[in-house]
Design an enzyme around this catalytic site. Structure first.
Site, PDB file in Angstrom:
ATOM      1  N   GLU A 110      39.444  54.679 -48.056  1.00  0.00           N
ATOM      2  CA  GLU A 110      38.065  55.215 -48.478  1.00  0.00           C
ATOM      3  C   GLU A 110      37.423  56.257 -47.754  1.00  0.00           C
ATOM      4  OE1 GLU A 110      34.263  53.710 -46.512  1.00  0.00           O
ATOM      5  OE2 GLU A 110      34.615  52.143 -48.192  1.00  0.00           O
ATOM      6  N   ASP A 129      39.138  51.609 -54.439  1.00  0.00           N
ATOM      7  CA  ASP A 129      38.203  52.694 -54.363  1.00  0.00           C
ATOM      8  C   ASP A 129      38.926  53.987 -53.462  1.00  0.00           C
ATOM      9  OD1 ASP A 129      37.956  51.403 -52.155  1.00  0.00           O
ATOM     10  OD2 ASP A 129      36.002  51.523 -51.704  1.00  0.00           O
TER      11      ASP A 129
END
Length: 356
Positions: A60, A117
């Site tokens: 991330e 993500d």
């Protein structure tokens, strides 16, 4: 029209859009906040350091760093972060990224699972790099990640619409009785507009629509907010088993990503803005969705950029001037990241709300 012809048409249209976009000044170009951010959180080697989480790095953070570098038009820093990411996180037997790297462990990666993500952020950043710098290697690398993400993490025919699994392992109906389990903060809405540049064969628009439907449906308890982890095993979403039913740290990103995508539907933002009526307070509560009780308060000023941007998108509320300054020297990686993303969106999507 065949799927191949459609894909070619999409790519040609996107190429034209990219040519036009490349002529625009990146929204964080010459921004003091970006300079302070990379000085504090990006090492010379290109590792993005999560200062609020024991100094670890993760997919991330690497994706956010690459994206912010692209939003600043800073190719040297982009390439530095991308080089470290390839060398240290792309160690699985596929094209996805191991999600967590710990500087004090050997090996530094103890968990080879990915995080959707992080995968999506890195692919999105590479798509932006294609637009900015026309390097074919960025397109090739971004496509490899996007295709693998589409194959392994998107459930195209789920009952609730296309779903994004949080990782390859541990979240599907085969992995757990209440599966599939999703995390709505992993729906990075502005990225879905860019993914067809890399992998037009996947239904990114359908994923966008399903995320918005789920945000409306996953409204739990008196605060009417989603928990971090949501079970979709039944007709109605519910908090997933084995996780605290909290609207917590990651959930902050849901209204941020909606606003970054240009969403102005006030009803989508309503529960978040009810929880955060004053963006300048520097005191954002997080709650237990089952009881509505506050579980934590986020006091670093950068967090205030999220409700401020959401209020702008939903109501046209002016963005507070005090939140235009990024305090990367004194605040941690996460609030500084969210604030810079909000400021970039403010400039590109909502200039009418920006401080004069």
């Amino acid at each position: 029209m065949t799927s191949f012809t459609r894909a070619v048409a999409i790519l040609l249209a996107l190429a034209a859009a990219c040519t036009a976009a490349a002529a625009e000044t990146p929204p964080l170009a010459d921004h003091d906040g970006w300079r302070a951010y990379k000085a504090r959180f990006v090492t010379e080697a290109g590792r993005v350091v999560d200062t609020g989480n024991g100094g670890i790095s993760h997919s991330e953070g690497q994706g956010y760093g690459m994206l912010l570098a692209a939003l600043a038009g800073d190719r040297a820093t982009f390439e530095r972060i991308w080089t470290w990411t390839r060398a240290n996180l792309m160690v699985r037997d596929d094209q996805l990224l191991a999600w967590r790297w710990e500087p004090d462990r050997r090996p530094a990666i103890a968990d080879m699972n990915d995080a959707a993500d992080g995968d999506l952020l890195v692919a999105w950043a590479l798509a932006e790099a294609v637009t900015l710098w026309s390097d074919p290697s960025h397109r090739v690398a971004g496509r490899r990640i996007a295709v693998e993400l589409g194959r392994k993490l998107i459930l195209p025919r789920a009952a609730h619409g296309p779903l994004l699994l949080p990782g390859v392992a541990g979240f599907s109906a085969e992995d757990r009785p209440d599966g599939p389990v999703v995390n709505l903060s992993y729906w990075i809405f502005p990225a879905f507009d860019r993914m067809p540049l890399l992998a037009p064969e996947f239904d990114w628009a359908g994923l966008d629509r399903s995320g918005r439907r789920l945000i409306r449906a996953a409204r739990f308890g008196p605060a009417r907010l989603p928990s971090e982890w949501v079970s979709l095993a039944d007709a109605n979403p519910k908090p997933a088993d084995g996780f605290a039913p909290d609207f917590a740290y990651n959930g902050l990103r849901i209204p941020l990503y909606l606003a970054m995508a240009g969403t102005t539907d006030a009803e989508l933002y309503a529960p978040f803005l009810s929880l955060w009526p004053r963006a300048e307070a520097g005191n954002l509560p997080l709650v237990d969705t089952a009881t509505g009780k506050v579980t934590a308060r986020l006091t670093e000023a950068g967090y205030g950029a999220v409700p401020a941007l959401a209020a702008c998108a939903a109501r046209g509320t002016p963005f507070p001037p005090a939140l235009a300054r990024v305090r990367a020297e004194t605040e941690h990686y996460y609030p500084a990241t969210l604030q810079l993303l909000a400021l970039a969106a403010l400039k590109t999507r909502y200039p009418a709300c920006a401080p004069r």
